[in-house]
Write a protein that holds these residues in place. Structure first.
Motif, PDB file in Angstrom:
ATOM      1  N   LEU A 318       0.743  -1.174  -0.209  1.00 45.77           N
ATOM      2  CA  LEU A 318      -0.068  -0.103  -0.009  1.00 45.77           C
ATOM      3  C   LEU A 318       0.862   1.192  -0.111  1.00 45.77           C
ATOM      4  CD1 LEU A 318      -2.980   1.336   0.174  1.00 45.77           C
ATOM      5  CD2 LEU A 318      -2.457   1.014   2.604  1.00 45.77           C
ATOM      6  N   ASP A 319       0.754   1.891  -1.118  1.00 45.43           N
ATOM      7  CA  ASP A 319       1.735   3.314  -1.298  1.00 45.43           C
ATOM      8  C   ASP A 319       0.874   4.427  -1.192  1.00 45.43           C
ATOM      9  OD1 ASP A 319       4.451   2.529  -2.143  1.00 45.43           O
ATOM     10  OD2 ASP A 319       3.219   1.260  -3.323  1.00 45.43           O
ATOM     11  N   VAL A 320       1.019   5.272  -0.304  1.00 41.39           N
ATOM     12  CA  VAL A 320      -0.093   6.495   0.298  1.00 41.39           C
ATOM     13  C   VAL A 320       0.966   7.552  -0.295  1.00 41.39           C
ATOM     14  CG1 VAL A 320      -0.925   7.694   1.992  1.00 41.39           C
ATOM     15  CG2 VAL A 320      -0.881   5.199   2.118  1.00 41.39           C
ATOM     16  N   TYR A 321       0.028   8.370  -1.016  1.00 42.70           N
ATOM     17  CA  TYR A 321       0.391   9.720  -1.580  1.00 42.70           C
ATOM     18  C   TYR A 321      -0.218  10.768  -0.882  1.00 42.70           C
ATOM     19  CZ  TYR A 321       3.162   6.691  -4.805  1.00 42.70           C
ATOM     20  OH  TYR A 321       3.957   5.721  -5.392  1.00 42.70           O
ATOM     21  N   GLU A 322      -0.021  11.946  -1.487  1.00 42.55           N
ATOM     22  CA  GLU A 322      -0.616  13.124  -0.927  1.00 42.55           C
ATOM     23  C   GLU A 322      -2.098  13.038  -1.198  1.00 42.55           C
ATOM     24  OE1 GLU A 322      -1.635  16.280   1.145  1.00 42.55           O
ATOM     25  OE2 GLU A 322       0.456  15.247   1.037  1.00 42.55           O
ATOM     26  N   HIS A 323      -2.390  12.877  -2.563  1.00 44.42           N
ATOM     27  CA  HIS A 323      -3.835  12.648  -3.076  1.00 44.42           C
ATOM     28  C   HIS A 323      -4.628  11.138  -3.070  1.00 44.42           C
ATOM     29  CE1 HIS A 323      -3.802  17.079  -3.364  1.00 44.42           C
ATOM     30  NE2 HIS A 323      -2.768  16.976  -4.315  1.00 44.42           N
ATOM     31  N   ASP A 324      -3.618  10.230  -3.300  1.00 43.94           N
ATOM     32  CA  ASP A 324      -4.296   8.937  -3.575  1.00 43.94           C
ATOM     33  C   ASP A 324      -3.574   7.775  -2.765  1.00 43.94           C
ATOM     34  OD1 ASP A 324      -2.244   9.008  -5.390  1.00 43.94           O
ATOM     35  OD2 ASP A 324      -3.173   8.044  -6.889  1.00 43.94           O
ATOM     36  N   ALA A 325      -4.058   6.687  -2.661  1.00 44.03           N
ATOM     37  CA  ALA A 325      -3.228   5.437  -2.223  1.00 44.03           C
ATOM     38  C   ALA A 325      -3.373   4.561  -3.266  1.00 44.03           C
ATOM     39  CB  ALA A 325      -3.811   4.890  -0.704  1.00 44.03           C
ATOM     40  N   VAL A 326      -2.395   3.729  -3.439  1.00 47.70           N
ATOM     41  CA  VAL A 326      -2.360   2.686  -4.644  1.00 47.70           C
ATOM     42  C   VAL A 326      -2.073   1.313  -3.745  1.00 47.70           C
ATOM     43  CG1 VAL A 326      -1.139   1.904  -6.430  1.00 47.70           C
ATOM     44  CG2 VAL A 326      -1.547   4.271  -6.229  1.00 47.70           C
ATOM     45  N   LEU A 327      -2.967   0.395  -3.725  1.00 43.98           N
ATOM     46  CA  LEU A 327      -2.909  -0.904  -3.294  1.00 43.98           C
ATOM     47  C   LEU A 327      -2.496  -1.936  -4.547  1.00 43.98           C
ATOM     48  CD1 LEU A 327      -3.177  -2.683  -0.669  1.00 43.98           C
ATOM     49  CD2 LEU A 327      -5.525  -3.319  -1.871  1.00 43.98           C
ATOM     50  N   THR A 328      -1.242  -2.252  -4.402  1.00 49.93           N
ATOM     51  CA  THR A 328      -0.583  -3.062  -5.514  1.00 49.93           C
ATOM     52  C   THR A 328      -0.485  -4.527  -5.020  1.00 49.93           C
ATOM     53  OG1 THR A 328       0.956  -1.194  -6.109  1.00 49.93           O
ATOM     54  CG2 THR A 328       1.289  -3.553  -6.925  1.00 49.93           C
ATOM     55  N   ARG A 337      -6.894   1.808  -6.832  1.00 50.45           N
ATOM     56  CA  ARG A 337      -6.225   3.198  -6.682  1.00 50.45           C
ATOM     57  C   ARG A 337      -7.416   4.024  -5.862  1.00 50.45           C
ATOM     58  NH1 ARG A 337      -4.528   7.363 -11.307  1.00 50.45           N
ATOM     59  NH2 ARG A 337      -3.481   8.972  -9.987  1.00 50.45           N
ATOM     60  N   MET A 338      -6.998   4.491  -4.737  1.00 54.65           N
ATOM     61  CA  MET A 338      -8.116   5.255  -3.879  1.00 54.65           C
ATOM     62  C   MET A 338      -7.544   6.567  -3.659  1.00 54.65           C
ATOM     63  SD  MET A 338      -8.194   1.911  -1.414  1.00 54.65           S
ATOM     64  CE  MET A 338      -6.636   1.730  -1.409  1.00 54.65           C
ATOM     65  N   ARG A 339      -8.910   7.629  -3.699  1.00 49.19           N
ATOM     66  CA  ARG A 339      -8.414   8.906  -3.686  1.00 49.19           C
ATOM     67  C   ARG A 339      -8.385   9.064  -2.156  1.00 49.19           C
ATOM     68  NH1 ARG A 339     -11.003  14.253  -6.477  1.00 49.19           N
ATOM     69  NH2 ARG A 339     -10.712  15.580  -4.985  1.00 49.19           N
ATOM     70  N   VAL A 340      -7.719   9.922  -1.562  1.00 48.46           N
ATOM     71  CA  VAL A 340      -7.519  10.125  -0.264  1.00 48.46           C
ATOM     72  C   VAL A 340      -7.247  11.553   0.230  1.00 48.46           C
ATOM     73  CG1 VAL A 340      -6.343   7.785   0.551  1.00 48.46           C
ATOM     74  CG2 VAL A 340      -4.847  10.061  -0.014  1.00 48.46           C
ATOM     75  N   ASP A 366     -18.391   1.365 -15.700  1.00 47.98           N
ATOM     76  CA  ASP A 366     -18.430   1.628 -16.876  1.00 47.98           C
ATOM     77  C   ASP A 366     -17.340   2.871 -17.460  1.00 47.98           C
ATOM     78  OD1 ASP A 366     -19.885  -0.645 -17.687  1.00 47.98           O
ATOM     79  OD2 ASP A 366     -21.635   0.737 -17.556  1.00 47.98           O
ATOM     80  N   ALA A 367     -17.018   3.618 -16.314  1.00 50.78           N
ATOM     81  CA  ALA A 367     -16.156   4.652 -16.313  1.00 50.78           C
ATOM     82  C   ALA A 367     -14.874   4.274 -16.767  1.00 50.78           C
ATOM     83  CB  ALA A 367     -16.201   5.575 -15.066  1.00 50.78           C
ATOM     84  N   ARG A 368     -14.272   5.121 -17.435  1.00 46.94           N
ATOM     85  CA  ARG A 368     -12.665   4.814 -18.140  1.00 46.94           C
ATOM     86  C   ARG A 368     -11.963   5.119 -16.912  1.00 46.94           C
ATOM     87  NH1 ARG A 368     -10.941   7.942 -22.985  1.00 46.94           N
ATOM     88  NH2 ARG A 368     -10.292   9.689 -21.300  1.00 46.94           N
ATOM     89  N   VAL A 369     -11.150   4.262 -16.477  1.00 43.23           N
ATOM     90  CA  VAL A 369     -10.331   4.611 -15.305  1.00 43.23           C
ATOM     91  C   VAL A 369      -8.630   4.585 -15.460  1.00 43.23           C
ATOM     92  CG1 VAL A 369      -9.691   3.554 -12.815  1.00 43.23           C
ATOM     93  CG2 VAL A 369     -11.913   3.690 -13.783  1.00 43.23           C
ATOM     94  N   GLU A 370      -8.049   5.595 -15.132  1.00 44.57           N
ATOM     95  CA  GLU A 370      -6.612   5.583 -15.289  1.00 44.57           C
ATOM     96  C   GLU A 370      -5.885   5.044 -14.125  1.00 44.57           C
ATOM     97  OE1 GLU A 370      -3.224   5.456 -16.426  1.00 44.57           O
ATOM     98  OE2 GLU A 370      -4.520   6.572 -17.713  1.00 44.57           O
ATOM     99  N   THR A 371      -5.481   3.821 -14.352  1.00 45.72           N
ATOM    100  CA  THR A 371      -4.891   2.987 -13.599  1.00 45.72           C
ATOM    101  C   THR A 371      -3.228   2.585 -13.843  1.00 45.72           C
ATOM    102  OG1 THR A 371      -5.605   1.046 -14.335  1.00 45.72           O
ATOM    103  CG2 THR A 371      -6.849   1.793 -12.614  1.00 45.72           C
TER     104      THR A 371
END
Length: 386
Positions: A318-328, A337-340, A366-371
């Motif tokens: 789990l990488d936590v950034y200023e605006h999002d957290a990415v669980l790999t 990818r989770m907005r925080v 159905d939304a296009r998601v940038e992952t």
């Protein structure tokens, strides 16, 4: 005029400084700054016993002995990244164990075990406790229902944990809160513990009310721990900290299948969401895994290491950034990818018309998601006109 033209040709265009308003370099600098990183795994549930395929679902098999190798490889993967990690979170059920409880009683209570059963439990726990205790990375342990087959205090001592619930400071204004969801089940609370009476009352009331979601292998957050959690969240909010909560059972009723979330998940999730500071809740227990998003909180239930397919595994970074957290996820564990950051703050995290930000981390949108690893500036250049 000719001289002026020569001077123009000789001029070199310079990019704005990193701190200049509108500088793309500034955006790149912000998006690449990681606040901290955690290793996460759930439900290793090791046992020296044969594999068990579930009667209700032949596609699911508990691979008890394989968990020793899987956990060893998981810890090695975390150790390889030790310099980047602020800790490893074990979401509970480190080992499987045996018990001799009378399942016909309501509520089910702990029955004294034979010496041979207790010895077997201790032997199995020692195998995996030795693995986690040998890690150089700080461990954060959640207590799971299976862990209580040796007794909660014995388990905590075996993994060098000082308490069943606690909090820890994380870098860059974050806090990790570890909760004990066995706290509300009298089956898992010592009869001489101050929490036992409240747990017994809750379980007996549930029996009297015919609540089918209150099952012998479940639990929740007891009143003393609940008050402690409220104080922790109030303190975090006052200090403008952001919070990750870790527990064995999911803390929202829709973050796991029926009967798998905490018994009082409605009250707990209301407290969590009203605090305004909790961004992510991590849980295990429900082996297939799950995800739910509500009121700016991401509820993530990680897939169990125990039931990963033959030759597979399950754990995550789990990488936590200023605006999002990415669980790999590794193996069968899902990646998200989770907005925080708060709504209304420009982050570069594209919802692409999704009804809510949870659709990015969840599935089925159905939304296009940038992952991908596409950077914010590249994304603006590619999709900014959409």
């Amino acid at each position: 005029d000719d001289d002026d033209d020569d001077d123009d040709d000789a001029r070199t265009t310079r990019a704005p400084r990193v701190n200049a308003v509108g500088s793309s370099a500034r955006l790149k600098s912000v998006e690449k700054t990681r606040c901290f990183r955690l290793g996460v795994f759930a439900d290793a549930q090791y046992g020296d016993k044969v594999d068990e395929t579930r009667e209700e679902d032949a596609t699911r098999t508990k691979r008890f002995r394989a968990s020793e190798r899987r956990l060893r490889e998981c810890i090695r993967a975390f150790e390889d990244e030790a310099a980047t990690l602020s800790g490893i979170v074990n979401l509970g059920d480190l080992f499987d164990g045996y018990n001799e409880d009378d399942k016909t009683t309501k509520p089910v209570l702990r029955t004294p075990m034979r010496a041979a059963t207790m010895e077997k439990n201790g032997t199995d726990l020692a195998v995996v406790a030795d693995l986690v205790n040998a890690s150089k990375v700080r461990m954060f342990h959640c207590v799971g229902n299976h862990d209580c087959n040796v007794g909660k205090e014995v388990f905590l001592s075996a993994v060098n944990a000082e308490a069943a619930y606690y909090s820890a400071s994380m870098p860059r204004g974050w806090r990790l809160i570890v909760l004990d969801t066995t706290d509300l089940n009298p089956r898992y609370v010592s009869r001489d513990a101050p929490e036992f009476d409240a747990a017994m009352r809750f379980a007996q009331d549930a029996v009297d009310e015919g609540r089918e979601d209150v099952v012998p292998w479940g639990g929740g957050i007891g009143p003393v721990q609940f008050d402690w959690l409220r104080d922790e969240l109030n303190d975090a909010a006052a200090k403008r900290e952001r919070v990750i909560v870790a527990s064995h059972n999911a803390l929202h009723r829709d973050a796991a299948r029926y009967q798998m979330s905490a018994w009082n998940s409605d009250e707990v999730s209301d407290l969590i969401e009203s605090s305004g500071c909790v961004k992510i809740c991590l849980a295990g227990h429900d082996h297939p895994g799950h995800y739910h998003y509500r009121n700016d909180v991401h509820y993530v239930t990680l897939e169990a290491m125990l039931e990963a397919a033959e030759g597979e595994t399950s754990f995550a970074f789990l990488d936590v950034y200023e605006h999002d957290a990415v669980l790999t996820g590794v193996g069968v564990a899902s990646s998200r990818r989770m907005r925080v950051s708060p709504p209304g703050v420009f982050t570069g995290i594209a919802t692409f018309g999704a009804a809510e930000i949870g659709a990015i981390a969840g599935s089925g949108s159905d939304a296009r998601v940038e992952t991908s690893s596409m950077g914010l500036v590249d994304w603006i250049n590619a999709y900014g006109r959409d």
